[in-house]
Design a protein around this motif. Structure first.
Motif, short mmCIF file in Angstrom:
data_model
loop_
_atom_site.label_atom_id
_atom_site.label_comp_id
_atom_site.label_asym_id
_atom_site.label_seq_id
_atom_site.Cartn_x
_atom_site.Cartn_y
_atom_site.Cartn_z
N HIS A 52 52.67 33.85 26.79
CA HIS A 52 51.95 34.93 27.44
C HIS A 52 50.95 34.03 28.01
CE1 HIS A 52 54.32 37.98 25.24
NE2 HIS A 52 54.02 36.95 24.25
N LEU A 53 51.00 34.34 29.59
CA LEU A 53 49.95 33.43 30.34
C LEU A 53 49.27 34.24 31.15
CD1 LEU A 53 52.36 30.71 31.58
CD2 LEU A 53 50.98 30.78 29.35
N PHE A 54 47.73 34.11 31.10
CA PHE A 54 46.73 35.04 31.79
C PHE A 54 45.70 34.48 32.50
CE2 PHE A 54 47.71 36.82 27.54
CZ PHE A 54 48.28 38.20 28.00
N LYS A 55 45.38 34.84 33.58
CA LYS A 55 44.12 34.31 34.51
C LYS A 55 43.09 35.41 33.99
CE LYS A 55 45.76 36.40 38.73
NZ LYS A 55 46.19 35.97 40.19
N VAL A 56 41.98 34.85 33.70
CA VAL A 56 40.85 35.59 33.46
C VAL A 56 40.02 36.08 34.67
CG1 VAL A 56 38.82 35.62 32.13
CG2 VAL A 56 40.59 34.37 31.30
N ILE A 57 40.02 37.32 34.96
CA ILE A 57 39.22 37.86 36.20
C ILE A 57 37.81 38.43 35.72
CG2 ILE A 57 39.65 39.29 38.17
CD1 ILE A 57 41.58 37.32 37.84
N GLU A 58 36.78 37.94 36.43
CA GLU A 58 35.41 38.48 36.23
C GLU A 58 35.25 39.96 37.10
OE1 GLU A 58 32.17 36.52 37.71
OE2 GLU A 58 33.16 36.05 39.70
N SER A 59 34.29 40.49 36.64
CA SER A 59 34.22 41.99 37.49
C SER A 59 34.22 41.94 38.88
CB SER A 59 32.82 42.51 36.87
OG SER A 59 31.72 41.94 37.22
N GLY A 60 33.84 40.82 39.57
CA GLY A 60 33.76 40.92 40.90
C GLY A 60 35.23 40.39 41.50
N GLY A 61 36.15 40.32 40.60
CA GLY A 61 37.64 40.21 41.24
C GLY A 61 37.77 38.54 41.31
N ASN A 62 37.05 37.79 40.87
CA ASN A 62 37.26 36.17 40.82
C ASN A 62 37.93 35.72 39.74
OD1 ASN A 62 36.19 35.77 43.60
ND2 ASN A 62 34.14 35.88 42.87
N ALA A 63 39.00 34.84 39.91
CA ALA A 63 39.64 34.13 38.68
C ALA A 63 38.46 33.09 38.23
CB ALA A 63 40.95 33.60 39.22
N ILE A 64 38.25 33.01 37.01
CA ILE A 64 37.27 32.25 36.43
C ILE A 64 37.97 31.39 35.16
CG2 ILE A 64 35.24 33.47 37.35
CD1 ILE A 64 35.06 34.46 34.17
#
Length: 167
Positions: A52-64
């Motif tokens: 199960h693969l995820f990108k982590v998104i910060e509140s501003g919408g950027n992948a971090i």
């Protein structure tokens, strides 16, 4: 505050840029990948149905960052793997704890698992402290070693069960 979105082919180049040294790739990926990381390796990685693969998104919408849950052969256990805060300016701000808590929520609530484990290199003290803060404990009976550029890196195993996480 962070959220997860599905990691897909549009994220491959970002991840490749984040893990741009052999040491960083081994720290992030363990023995799964070979340096340099390639689109072909990531396609194979993404096609593994146990991941199960995820990108982590910060509140501003950027992948971090990036995170993974891997379904092991043990149906009651899931493994947290390949956690990375790729945006170096976001490290040291408690985001790692948020990522781990969200992975535990998915593991115990959505996937209904009883145990979660992870492996971490023993020199990565900031990650170990992060895992301990959310309730992980070291499993002294399970260690691994990798050789990286002539140096031996020792990995330790850490675990948490659903009961301890919920309390």
């Amino acid at each position: 505050m962070i959220t997860f979105e599905q990691f897909d082919e549009n994220d491959f180049n970002r991840l490749i840029n984040w893990v741009n040294t052999e040491e960083m790739l081994v720290q992030f990926g363990g023995p799964l990948f070979s340096f340099p990381l390639t689109i072909e390796q990531l396609k194979e990685y993404r096609n593994d149905k146990n991941r199960h693969l995820f990108k982590v998104i910060e509140s501003g919408g950027n992948a971090i960052g990036h995170a993974e849950l891997f379904q092991s052969d043990d149906e009651k256990t899931v493994r947290i793997c390949r956690v990375l805060i790729g945006d170096k300016t976001k490290r040291g701000q408690g985001i790692g704890q948020q990522i781990i808590n969200e992975l535990l929520n998915i593991s115990f609530i959505k996937l209904d698992k009883e145990n979660v484990e992870l492996n971490v290199y023993d020199w990565n003290t900031s990650a170990i402290k992060c895992y301990e803060k959310v309730g992980f404990a070291v499993n002294p009976n399970k260690t691994f070693e990798s050789e990286v550029n002539g140096n031996v890196w020792k990995a330790i195993n850490m675990t948490i069960d659903k009961g301890n996480w919920m309390s």
